[in-house]
Each structure stands twice: as structure tokens, then as C-alpha cells.
Write a protein that holds these residues in place. Structure first.
Motif, PDB file in Angstrom:
ATOM      1  N   ILE A   1       0.872  -1.182   0.000  1.00 42.70           N
ATOM      2  CA  ILE A   1       0.000   0.000   0.000  1.00 42.70           C
ATOM      3  C   ILE A   1       0.906   1.228   0.000  1.00 42.70           C
ATOM      4  N   HIS A   2       0.765   2.070  -1.034  1.00 41.85           N
ATOM      5  CA  HIS A   2       1.631   3.229  -1.207  1.00 41.85           C
ATOM      6  C   HIS A   2       0.806   4.500  -1.345  1.00 41.85           C
ATOM      7  N   LEU A   3       1.462   5.623  -1.148  1.00 46.02           N
ATOM      8  CA  LEU A   3       0.841   6.907  -1.434  1.00 46.02           C
ATOM      9  C   LEU A   3       1.081   7.282  -2.894  1.00 46.02           C
ATOM     10  N   ALA A   4       0.122   7.974  -3.489  1.00 43.96           N
ATOM     11  CA  ALA A   4       0.280   8.470  -4.855  1.00 43.96           C
ATOM     12  C   ALA A   4       1.386   9.527  -4.891  1.00 43.96           C
ATOM     13  N   GLU A   5       1.977   9.710  -6.071  1.00 42.15           N
ATOM     14  CA  GLU A   5       3.109  10.632  -6.208  1.00 42.15           C
ATOM     15  C   GLU A   5       2.906  11.738  -7.246  1.00 42.15           C
ATOM     16  N   LEU A   6       1.954  11.560  -8.143  1.00 42.59           N
ATOM     17  CA  LEU A   6       1.831  12.502  -9.261  1.00 42.59           C
ATOM     18  C   LEU A   6       0.910  13.680  -8.994  1.00 42.59           C
ATOM     19  N   GLY A   7       0.146  13.630  -7.914  1.00 42.48           N
ATOM     20  CA  GLY A   7      -0.766  14.730  -7.608  1.00 42.48           C
ATOM     21  C   GLY A   7      -1.744  14.988  -8.736  1.00 42.48           C
ATOM     22  N   ASN A   8      -1.928  16.259  -9.079  1.00 41.23           N
ATOM     23  CA  ASN A   8      -2.897  16.632 -10.118  1.00 41.23           C
ATOM     24  C   ASN A   8      -2.460  16.263 -11.526  1.00 41.23           C
ATOM     25  N   ASP A   9      -1.229  15.787 -11.680  1.00 37.91           N
ATOM     26  CA  ASP A   9      -0.748  15.400 -13.014  1.00 37.91           C
ATOM     27  C   ASP A   9      -1.064  13.950 -13.360  1.00 37.91           C
ATOM     28  N   ALA A  10      -1.586  13.187 -12.413  1.00 39.18           N
ATOM     29  CA  ALA A  10      -1.840  11.763 -12.662  1.00 39.18           C
ATOM     30  C   ALA A  10      -2.751  11.560 -13.871  1.00 39.18           C
ATOM     31  N   GLY A  11      -3.751  12.433 -14.009  1.00 39.99           N
ATOM     32  CA  GLY A  11      -4.705  12.286 -15.107  1.00 39.99           C
ATOM     33  C   GLY A  11      -4.086  12.465 -16.475  1.00 39.99           C
ATOM     34  N   ILE A  12      -3.217  13.468 -16.633  1.00 39.00           N
ATOM     35  CA  ILE A  12      -2.628  13.681 -17.958  1.00 39.00           C
ATOM     36  C   ILE A  12      -1.617  12.581 -18.292  1.00 39.00           C
ATOM     37  N   TYR A  13      -0.899  12.098 -17.273  1.00 37.32           N
ATOM     38  CA  TYR A  13       0.022  10.981 -17.512  1.00 37.32           C
ATOM     39  C   TYR A  13      -0.752   9.726 -17.933  1.00 37.32           C
ATOM     40  N   GLY A  14      -1.819   9.421 -17.205  1.00 34.18           N
ATOM     41  CA  GLY A  14      -2.599   8.233 -17.539  1.00 34.18           C
ATOM     42  C   GLY A  14      -3.262   8.339 -18.890  1.00 34.18           C
ATOM     43  N   ALA A  15      -3.726   9.545 -19.232  1.00 35.68           N
ATOM     44  CA  ALA A  15      -4.396   9.762 -20.510  1.00 35.68           C
ATOM     45  C   ALA A  15      -3.438   9.494 -21.670  1.00 35.68           C
ATOM     46  N   VAL A  16      -2.213  10.016 -21.561  1.00 43.10           N
ATOM     47  CA  VAL A  16      -1.276   9.813 -22.663  1.00 43.10           C
ATOM     48  C   VAL A  16      -0.770   8.378 -22.673  1.00 43.10           C
ATOM     49  N   ARG A  17      -0.725   7.737 -21.511  1.00 44.98           N
ATOM     50  CA  ARG A  17      -0.318   6.326 -21.458  1.00 44.98           C
ATOM     51  C   ARG A  17      -1.248   5.448 -22.296  1.00 44.98           C
ATOM     52  N   MET A  18      -2.551   5.823 -22.341  1.00 47.19           N
ATOM     53  CA  MET A  18      -3.519   5.037 -23.106  1.00 47.19           C
ATOM     54  C   MET A  18      -3.181   5.017 -24.595  1.00 47.19           C
ATOM     55  N   VAL A  19      -2.659   6.121 -25.112  1.00 46.98           N
ATOM     56  CA  VAL A  19      -2.398   6.199 -26.555  1.00 46.98           C
ATOM     57  C   VAL A  19      -0.983   5.814 -26.934  1.00 46.98           C
ATOM     58  N   LEU A  20      -0.101   5.769 -25.949  1.00 50.20           N
ATOM     59  CA  LEU A  20       1.287   5.390 -26.229  1.00 50.20           C
ATOM     60  C   LEU A  20       1.489   3.878 -26.281  1.00 50.20           C
ATOM     61  N   PHE A  21       0.636   3.146 -25.560  1.00 46.65           N
ATOM     62  CA  PHE A  21       0.836   1.690 -25.456  1.00 46.65           C
ATOM     63  C   PHE A  21      -0.443   0.952 -25.830  1.00 46.65           C
TER      64      PHE A  21
END
Length: 307
Positions: free
Chosen positions: A287-307
Motif C-alpha cells: 500500500i503506497h501513497l500516490a506521487e503525481l498529484g494533479n498530473d496523474a490524469g494527464i500521464y494516464g491519458a497519454v499512457r492510453m495512446v502510447l501503449f
């Protein structure tokens, strides 16, 4: 000619955008206001215009757009209504393609997309199966299995905040049911619990307004009443995570959202109650704490189209 990818995180008041290299490096981020007038018909157009402005300024090609939406989304990019934006049912994917000419468009629920971002570049790095829990005004979540978002049959998988954890609750949750996790571990839920049995010898009694931060700070300082509330918080969240683990068996949980800023005190109490309720095979799930804060959404969004 340079190639770029864009990650978009749509919120009720602000839309966050990030420009990424084809290697997944965040090059620039910016935001635009969410124009929800006329049933939100300007939202997608505003995103398309902003992306074109950025492309024109930098030159190069946009090769893909990922977008997180605050509502249920099907695998083929159709949003199934979105109360915050007054949207009905329509294809975000097709609309964005029509406005930009970019065919590589992926759409997901914002909480699920944030979970994907944390798995890729944040608190879930090194795992490909995680569950993220977002503790804010409400409670959201996302389930990632083998590097892919688990959307469910109706695009509503990951609604962790509405797992029932207290069958004796008499006050309704915002969803209309009783005893949901959100009623105890969200920022508003913590304050509700604290006010319900407030003791006059607690440091909270002197405050005009109580916040979740006040509760965790009080517990860290030794306030016995605040410690009781934090124990209740941990008991409910630990129980819910153990129930989730018995079904999807993630390699790790990631806890994010504003409440998670309390830090290690959250991990200590949640881990304790998680282990109490989990069977042997899953008892040591990280169990960990999140690290990206408000940027998590944009990272995840681009991850969908990169892979």
C-alpha cells in the motif's frame, strides 16, 4: 518533424492538458477553463482548439490524444452521461476525431485514467496490476489489471467509494444508499464523523471549521479523540481494500487525493486493518501513497495512446 502526444484531464471547472514526447516525457503542461454552457457542447471544441494552438506554436504532428472524463465511459469512447458537464450519451472519441482529424484517440473515466498514470510514473511504478483509491471531497478509484484499465460491463468499474462498509448507517450517502465507504474516508466523511461525537476536551472543539487535515494533525499530536476518528477511518478503508483484494488481487494499492497529504499516518492505520481482514495469500499486498498529484490524469491519458 517532431511528434507529440497529448494527455487531457477534464474537470468540472478546469481542463488540464499535457504535451508529451513519443517516449513519454512531459514537455509542457497547461490548463483551460471548462466551458460547460449549453449542456457542455463547447468542452470538446475548446480542447481541440487548445491542442491546435499548441501544435501550431511548436510545429510538428500530434499523433495521439488521450482524455479522462468525469463519468462512465465505454471501451469505444462513448460517455454515458456526465452530470458535472451536463453531457448526455455521445462519442467523445468520434467528436474529437471530427474536430482534430486525429484518429488515435482514447477515452477513459478520469479516476481510472489517474490510476493508470500512477501505475506508469507514480506510486504504482514497477507493478502492472494496481488499485488506486482517491480520497478527496468524495472517494473515487481505478482498477488496473496487466497494464490495462478495467472498465467493467458499463464503464463503471472502480466506484470504490460506494462499497457498503456499515450496514447500520442511517444517513444517506450522496448516491442514495447507506453506509458507503465515501461517508467515512472522504474529506467530508471524516469531518462528518468528527462532528457527530465531538468531545469538548479535543483540540477540534476550539475550531470554527474542522478539516480532514485538522483531524490527522490532532491525531499526530496525541489528541485522543482525533486518534479515534483516524482509527475509524483506517478500519473502514482497510476493510474495503481487503474486500477489493479478495476479488481482483492487485500487486499494490495506491492512495491519492487531498486526504492522502496526511502521509504515513494514513498508511500505518490502513495497513493494520487491511492485514486484519485479508486472507494469508493477499495479506502482504503493498500500500503506497500516490506521487503525481494533479498530473496523474494527464500521464494516464497519454499512457492510453502510447501503449
Amino acid at each position: 518533424m517532431a511528434s507529440y502526444y497529448v494527455g487531457v484531464d477534464v474537470g468540472g471547472t478546469t481542463i488540464k492538458l499535457g504535451l508529451f514526447s513519443d517516449g513519454g516525457e512531459l514537455l509542457e503542461k497547461w490548463d483551460i477553463p471548462t466551458n460547460a454552457d449549453k449542456n457542455g457542447e463547447h468542452v470538446i471544441a475548446g480542447i481541440a482548439d487548445s491542442i491546435e494552438e499548441k501544435r501550431a506554436a511548436r510545429g510538428g504532428n500530434i499523433r495521439g490524444i488521450g482524455i479522462g472524463i468525469p463519468g462512465p465511459v465505454t471501451d469505444d469512447g462513448v460517455v454515458l452521461k456526465c452530470a458535472n458537464l451536463d453531457w448526455g450519451v455521445f462519442s467523445v472519441k468520434n467528436t474529437l476525431f471530427e474536430l482534430t482529424g486525429i484518429s488515435n484517440v482514447k477515452v477513459g473515466n478520469d479516476a481510472n485514467v489517474a490510476a493508470l498514470g500512477e501505475m506508469w510514473k507514480g506510486g504504482g511504478r514497477g507493478y502492472d496490476s494496481i488499485v488506486m483509491v482517491t480520497l478527496g471531497t468524495g472517494v473515487g478509484g481505478g482498477v488496473i489489471q496487466k497494464g490495462k484499465i478495467l472498465t467493467g460491463g458499463r464503464g463503471a468499474a472502480g466506484e470504490i467509494g460506494h462499497i457498503k462498509v456499515n450496514s447500520a448507517e442511517t444517513e444517506r450517502c450522496g448516491c442514495g444508499n447507506f453506509g458507503c465507504l465515501e461517508q467515512y474516508v472522504s474529506a467530508t466523511g471524516l469531518v462528518r464523523m468528527a462532528k457527530a461525537g465531538l468531545k469538548q476536551d479535543s483540540s477540534l472543539a476550539a475550531l470554527a471549521e474542522i478539516t480532514a487535515k485538522d483531524i490527522f494533525d490532532g491525531a499526530a499530536a496525541g489528541d485522543s479523540y482525533c486518534k479515534e476518528i483516524v482509527e475509524c477511518f483506517g478500519r473502514y478503508l482497510g476493510l474495503a481494500l481487503s474486500n477489493i483484494a479478495h476479488v481482483v488481487d492487485p500487486e499494490a494499492f495506491v492512495i491519492g487525493g487531498g486526504v492522502s497529504a496526511a502521509g504515513e499516518i494514513i498508511l500505518d492505520v490502513v495497513r493494520k486493518y487491511y492485514r486484519e481482514n485479508a486472507m494469508y495469500a493477499i495479506r502482504d499486498t503493498e500500500i503506497h501513497l500516490a506521487e503525481l498529484g494533479n498530473d496523474a490524469g494527464i500521464y494516464g491519458a497519454v499512457r492510453m495512446v502510447l501503449f
